[in-house]
Design an enzyme around this catalytic site. Structure first.
Site, PDB file in Angstrom:
ATOM      1  N   SER A 242       0.828  -1.220   0.000  1.00  0.00           N
ATOM      2  CA  SER A 242       0.000   0.000   0.000  1.00  0.00           C
ATOM      3  C   SER A 242       0.858   1.264   0.000  1.00  0.00           C
ATOM      4  O   SER A 242       0.624   2.192  -0.792  1.00  0.00           O
ATOM      5  CB  SER A 242      -0.966   0.008   1.185  1.00  0.00           C
ATOM      6  OG  SER A 242      -0.282  -0.212   2.396  1.00  0.00           O
ATOM      7  N   HIS A 272      -2.207  -8.791   1.936  1.00  0.00           N
ATOM      8  CA  HIS A 272      -1.841  -7.532   2.619  1.00  0.00           C
ATOM      9  C   HIS A 272      -2.988  -7.161   3.568  1.00  0.00           C
ATOM     10  O   HIS A 272      -3.344  -7.936   4.448  1.00  0.00           O
ATOM     11  CB  HIS A 272      -1.548  -6.483   1.531  1.00  0.00           C
ATOM     12  CG  HIS A 272      -0.927  -5.205   2.010  1.00  0.00           C
ATOM     13  ND1 HIS A 272      -0.300  -5.071   3.207  1.00  0.00           N
ATOM     14  CD2 HIS A 272      -0.838  -3.982   1.414  1.00  0.00           C
ATOM     15  CE1 HIS A 272       0.153  -3.825   3.350  1.00  0.00           C
ATOM     16  NE2 HIS A 272      -0.175  -3.135   2.260  1.00  0.00           N
ATOM     17  N   HIS A 319       5.391 -12.607   7.672  1.00  0.00           N
ATOM     18  CA  HIS A 319       5.638 -11.234   7.227  1.00  0.00           C
ATOM     19  C   HIS A 319       6.831 -11.214   6.286  1.00  0.00           C
ATOM     20  O   HIS A 319       7.754 -12.022   6.442  1.00  0.00           O
ATOM     21  CB  HIS A 319       5.902 -10.301   8.416  1.00  0.00           C
ATOM     22  CG  HIS A 319       5.671  -8.864   8.083  1.00  0.00           C
ATOM     23  ND1 HIS A 319       6.644  -8.079   7.531  1.00  0.00           N
ATOM     24  CD2 HIS A 319       4.552  -8.098   8.178  1.00  0.00           C
ATOM     25  CE1 HIS A 319       6.143  -6.874   7.317  1.00  0.00           C
ATOM     26  NE2 HIS A 319       4.876  -6.855   7.691  1.00  0.00           N
ATOM     27  N   ARG A 328       2.681  -4.357  16.679  1.00  0.00           N
ATOM     28  CA  ARG A 328       1.306  -3.861  16.513  1.00  0.00           C
ATOM     29  C   ARG A 328       0.320  -4.929  17.005  1.00  0.00           C
ATOM     30  O   ARG A 328      -0.748  -4.623  17.510  1.00  0.00           O
ATOM     31  CB  ARG A 328       1.035  -3.506  15.037  1.00  0.00           C
ATOM     32  CG  ARG A 328       1.985  -2.445  14.496  1.00  0.00           C
ATOM     33  CD  ARG A 328       1.838  -2.282  12.997  1.00  0.00           C
ATOM     34  NE  ARG A 328       2.153  -3.509  12.279  1.00  0.00           N
ATOM     35  CZ  ARG A 328       1.978  -3.681  10.975  1.00  0.00           C
ATOM     36  NH1 ARG A 328       1.475  -2.709  10.239  1.00  0.00           N
ATOM     37  NH2 ARG A 328       2.296  -4.807  10.385  1.00  0.00           N
ATOM     38  N   ASP A 374      -2.564  -8.213  11.618  1.00  0.00           N
ATOM     39  CA  ASP A 374      -3.922  -8.594  11.243  1.00  0.00           C
ATOM     40  C   ASP A 374      -4.488  -9.733  12.078  1.00  0.00           C
ATOM     41  O   ASP A 374      -5.697  -9.982  12.051  1.00  0.00           O
ATOM     42  CB  ASP A 374      -3.954  -8.978   9.751  1.00  0.00           C
ATOM     43  CG  ASP A 374      -3.616  -7.780   8.881  1.00  0.00           C
ATOM     44  OD1 ASP A 374      -4.193  -6.713   9.125  1.00  0.00           O
ATOM     45  OD2 ASP A 374      -2.774  -7.907   7.987  1.00  0.00           O
TER      46      ASP A 374
HETATM   47  N1  HAX Z   1       0.796 -19.544   6.197  1.00  0.00           N
HETATM   48  C1  HAX Z   1       1.244 -20.488   5.333  1.00  0.00           C
HETATM   49  N2  HAX Z   1       2.312 -20.339   4.548  1.00  0.00           N
HETATM   50  C2  HAX Z   1       2.995 -19.203   4.665  1.00  0.00           C
HETATM   51  C3  HAX Z   1       2.636 -18.199   5.570  1.00  0.00           C
HETATM   52  C4  HAX Z   1       1.468 -18.392   6.348  1.00  0.00           C
HETATM   53  N3  HAX Z   1       1.012 -17.463   7.175  1.00  0.00           N
HETATM   54  N4  HAX Z   1       3.503 -17.165   5.459  1.00  0.00           N
HETATM   55  C5  HAX Z   1       4.398 -17.524   4.510  1.00  0.00           C
HETATM   56  N5  HAX Z   1       4.073 -18.754   4.029  1.00  0.00           N
HETATM   57  C6  HAX Z   1       4.717 -19.475   2.926  1.00  0.00           C
HETATM   58  C7  HAX Z   1       4.631 -18.613   1.674  1.00  0.00           C
HETATM   59  O1  HAX Z   1       3.355 -18.751   1.047  1.00  0.00           O
HETATM   60  C8  HAX Z   1       5.761 -19.170   0.853  1.00  0.00           C
HETATM   61  O2  HAX Z   1       5.328 -20.391   0.296  1.00  0.00           O
HETATM   62  P1  HAX Z   1       5.807 -20.864  -1.179  1.00  0.00           P
HETATM   63  O3  HAX Z   1       7.285 -21.055  -1.039  1.00  0.00           O
HETATM   64  O4  HAX Z   1       5.043 -22.117  -1.410  1.00  0.00           O
HETATM   65  O5  HAX Z   1       5.455 -19.752  -2.115  1.00  0.00           O
HETATM   66  C9  HAX Z   1       6.820 -19.477   1.925  1.00  0.00           C
HETATM   67  O6  HAX Z   1       6.095 -19.592   3.168  1.00  0.00           O
HETATM   68  C10 HAX Z   1       7.867 -18.394   2.065  1.00  0.00           C
HETATM   69  O7  HAX Z   1       7.205 -17.151   2.279  1.00  0.00           O
HETATM   70  P2  HAX Z   1       7.901 -15.991   3.138  1.00  0.00           P
HETATM   71  O8  HAX Z   1       9.155 -15.588   2.439  1.00  0.00           O
HETATM   72  O9  HAX Z   1       8.007 -16.399   4.555  1.00  0.00           O
HETATM   73  O10 HAX Z   1       6.783 -14.854   3.086  1.00  0.00           O
HETATM   74  P3  HAX Z   1       6.560 -13.765   1.945  1.00  0.00           P
HETATM   75  O11 HAX Z   1       7.475 -12.644   2.223  1.00  0.00           O
HETATM   76  O12 HAX Z   1       6.608 -14.373   0.589  1.00  0.00           O
HETATM   77  O13 HAX Z   1       5.047 -13.342   2.213  1.00  0.00           O
HETATM   78  C11 HAX Z   1       3.193 -12.768   3.563  1.00  0.00           C
HETATM   79  C12 HAX Z   1       4.702 -12.580   3.336  1.00  0.00           C
HETATM   80  C13 HAX Z   1       2.752 -11.808   4.646  1.00  0.00           C
HETATM   81  C14 HAX Z   1       2.446 -12.434   2.268  1.00  0.00           C
HETATM   82  C15 HAX Z   1       2.933 -14.235   3.998  1.00  0.00           C
HETATM   83  O14 HAX Z   1       3.558 -14.470   5.243  1.00  0.00           O
HETATM   84  C16 HAX Z   1       1.462 -14.579   4.082  1.00  0.00           C
HETATM   85  O15 HAX Z   1       0.866 -14.939   3.062  1.00  0.00           O
HETATM   86  N6  HAX Z   1       0.844 -14.467   5.307  1.00  0.00           N
HETATM   87  C17 HAX Z   1      -0.593 -14.680   5.470  1.00  0.00           C
HETATM   88  C18 HAX Z   1      -1.372 -13.470   4.988  1.00  0.00           C
HETATM   89  C19 HAX Z   1      -1.198 -12.308   5.925  1.00  0.00           C
HETATM   90  O16 HAX Z   1      -1.338 -12.407   7.133  1.00  0.00           O
HETATM   91  N7  HAX Z   1      -0.925 -11.127   5.342  1.00  0.00           N
HETATM   92  C20 HAX Z   1      -0.795  -9.878   6.110  1.00  0.00           C
HETATM   93  C21 HAX Z   1       0.651  -9.487   6.337  1.00  0.00           C
HETATM   94  C22 HAX Z   1       0.788  -8.207   7.103  1.00  0.00           C
HETATM   95  C23 HAX Z   1       0.311  -7.092   6.269  1.00  0.00           C
HETATM   96  O17 HAX Z   1       0.862  -6.714   5.254  1.00  0.00           O
HETATM   97  N8  HAX Z   1      -0.807  -6.561   6.635  1.00  0.00           N
HETATM   98  O18 HAX Z   1      -1.383  -5.675   5.853  1.00  0.00           O
END
Ligand code: HAX
Length: 437
Positions: A242, A272, A319, A328, A374
């Site tokens: 964002s 996000h 994250h 937070r 979140d």
């Molecule tokens: N549950 C399951 N798998 C997860 C995970 C979770 N909460 N978090 C990461 N992973 C997985 C990823 O999907 C990725 O899998 P692949 O290799 O199969 O693609 C692997 O672990 C490595 O990911 P990462 O490097 O640890 O995390 P990223 O930087 O790629 O992504 C995210 C960060 C926040 C998008 C991710 O942790 C996620 O999808 N979390 C759940 C959604 C969420 O809570 N989002 C909000 C984040 C905070 C925010 O921005 N708020 O607005």
């Protein structure tokens, strides 16, 4: 019109400019990072290529706003009489200037917001014309971009009157105009969509956060919940989707209405800002399966594994930058422990805090198994009666607009250029890897 904040900002921006100019001119070739193929394919993760002095996210410590941790911010900023939380107006002053405002400064910013809060009727007419099942984030984004015709920056730029050094000034005016209106627009969307259009008028006596709670129709202490929520969600340095989207759009000299509408669109993704809605949806599934009872630890573990095995992520955990529990999350947890310790959904969230990290570690994929902002926020909203969870990300957006506006004003003040990273082809990457000639 009071000029205290604007004059202070002008002084700060002019004082800061020589630092940025010197770095670019004399040290522009100094390397601060190297980029790997993994980072290029992997969403530019961790590449240091943005500048902001408004907040900094340390992977292990979490966010600092202008050098202060969340507990320090909540403690040091002037509080609303009778409440536990600081004025959002004072927090915005702090984000913009880095100085803790006096109560008089806060009152002046509050006055500025009040003067600018009237929303043009066409915005409400446009919202009413949208299908009722439009997502509230789409409604918010449309409402913001519909006001682009109000942009002072756009008008002055078109008239050819603006010197580059002064771009920040109409951007500041646009930001205050937009921020002043966001509580009214957001609460209108809520009341229109979910409360049969029973709109509650603004109360001119109230502060920005308190007035939002009032227009939502939710009694105290929801005013404090709102203030806390907006402050916690305001800024998370520049690289998140964002904030980065807002900065990127503004770097083309698109005005604040285009930029913040784009920011909202980025926040609306489930990876996000939409994750807070996803968390509640997910918890509700367990809640219904268990007939409202808190599951045992074993049942909860099974539910987490089932979600992972079905190829979904656990919302509210993980994250891109953080490598520990999000402060937070902790701030909201402390609020829950104080105000709603026996709430069944809070107990769910607490159980998840215990159960999810070891499972994510065992699964071995997520780099950060800990909860993010979140994981906790929806529970507080639910407890205070805001149960339409597809509205939660709108709250996030209202808060995030404070930080993104502050960043864009400073981007303009320091004359940051249009953003333009370079792309490569897969062939080029294979050549760099030495697997293709
Ligand atoms: N549950 C399951 N798998 C997860 C995970 C979770 N909460 N978090 C990461 N992973 C997985 C990823 O999907 C990725 O899998 P692949 O290799 O199969 O693609 C692997 O672990 C490595 O990911 P990462 O490097 O640890 O995390 P990223 O930087 O790629 O992504 C995210 C960060 C926040 C998008 C991710 O942790 C996620 O999808 N979390 C759940 C959604 C969420 O809570 N989002 C909000 C984040 C905070 C925010 O921005 N708020 O607005």
């Amino acid at each position: 019109m009071s000029q205290v904040l604007k004059n202070k900002l002008k002084e700060k921006i002019e004082g800061w400019r020589p630092r940025t100019a010197r770095l670019t001119k004399e040290f522009g070739n100094v390397k601060i990072d190297e980029v790997t193929i993994g980072q290029v394919i992997g969403g530019a993760r961790d590449i240091k290529c943005l500048v902001t002095d408004i907040s900094y996210l340390d992977p292990f410590e979490g966010i600092r706003f202008r050098g202060l941790t969340i507990p320090e911010v909540l403690e040091k900023l002037p509080k609303v009489p009778g409440g536990e939380m600081p004025y959002v107006e004072g927090f915005f002053f702090f984000l913009l200037t880095g100085d803790i405002p006096s109560m008089k400064d806060v009152e002046e910013v509050a006055e500025e917001f009040k003067k600018r809060q009237d929303v043009p009727q066409y915005v409400f007419d446009m919202l009413k014309a949208l299908p009722k099942d439009s997502h509230p984030m789409a409604m918010l984004s449309a409402a913001i971009v519909s006001m682009q015709r109000e942009s002072i920056f756009f008008k002055e730029y078109e008239e050819g009157k603006l010197h580059k050094n002064d771009y920040w000034d109409p951007t500041y005016e646009d930001s205050l105009n937009l921020l002043a209106k966001l509580p009214r627009i957001a609460s209108f969307i809520y009341r229109w969509k979910y409360k049969n259009g029973d709109i509650i008028p603004s109360d001119p006596k109230l502060d920005w956060g308190g007035n939002f709670a009032h227009m939502m129709g939710i009694p105290k202490p929801y005013d404090d919940v709102s203030r806390m929520y907006f402050i916690l969600h305001s800024d998370h340095e520049s690289g998140n989707v964002s904030a980065h989207t807002g900065h990127l759009i503004a770097s083309a000299l698109s005005d604040i209405y285009y930029s913040i509408s784009g920011m909202v669109n980025g926040l609306a993704g489930p990876l996000h800002g939409l994750a807070n809605q996803e968390v509640l949806k997910w918890i509700q599934e367990i809640y219904e399966k268990k007939g409202g009872n808190v599951p045992t630890e074993e049942e909860m573990k099974q539910f987490v594994w089932d979600t992972l095995k079905s190829g979904q992520v656990i919302p509210g955990f993980g994250h891109a930058v953080l490598r520990k529990t999000d402060p937070r999350y902790t701030a909201q947890r402390e609020f829950c422990l104080k105000h709603l310790p026996d709430d069944p959904l809070f107990k769910y969230v607490d159980l998840l805090y215990k159960v999810v990290p070891p499972i994510l570690l065992e699964q071995g994929k997520a780099k950060n198994p800990w909860p993010n902002v979140d994981a906790q926020s929806g529970v507080i909203q639910w407890y205070y009666g805001l149960r339409e969870y597809d509205f939660y990300t709108v709250l996030f957006a209202v808060g995030r607009a404070l930080g993104v506006c502050a960043n864009i004003i400073w981007d303009r003040g320091l004359g940051y250029p249009i953003e333009r990273p370079k792309s490569v082809t897969t062939d080029m990457l294979e050549e760099a890897a030495g697997i293709k000639k």
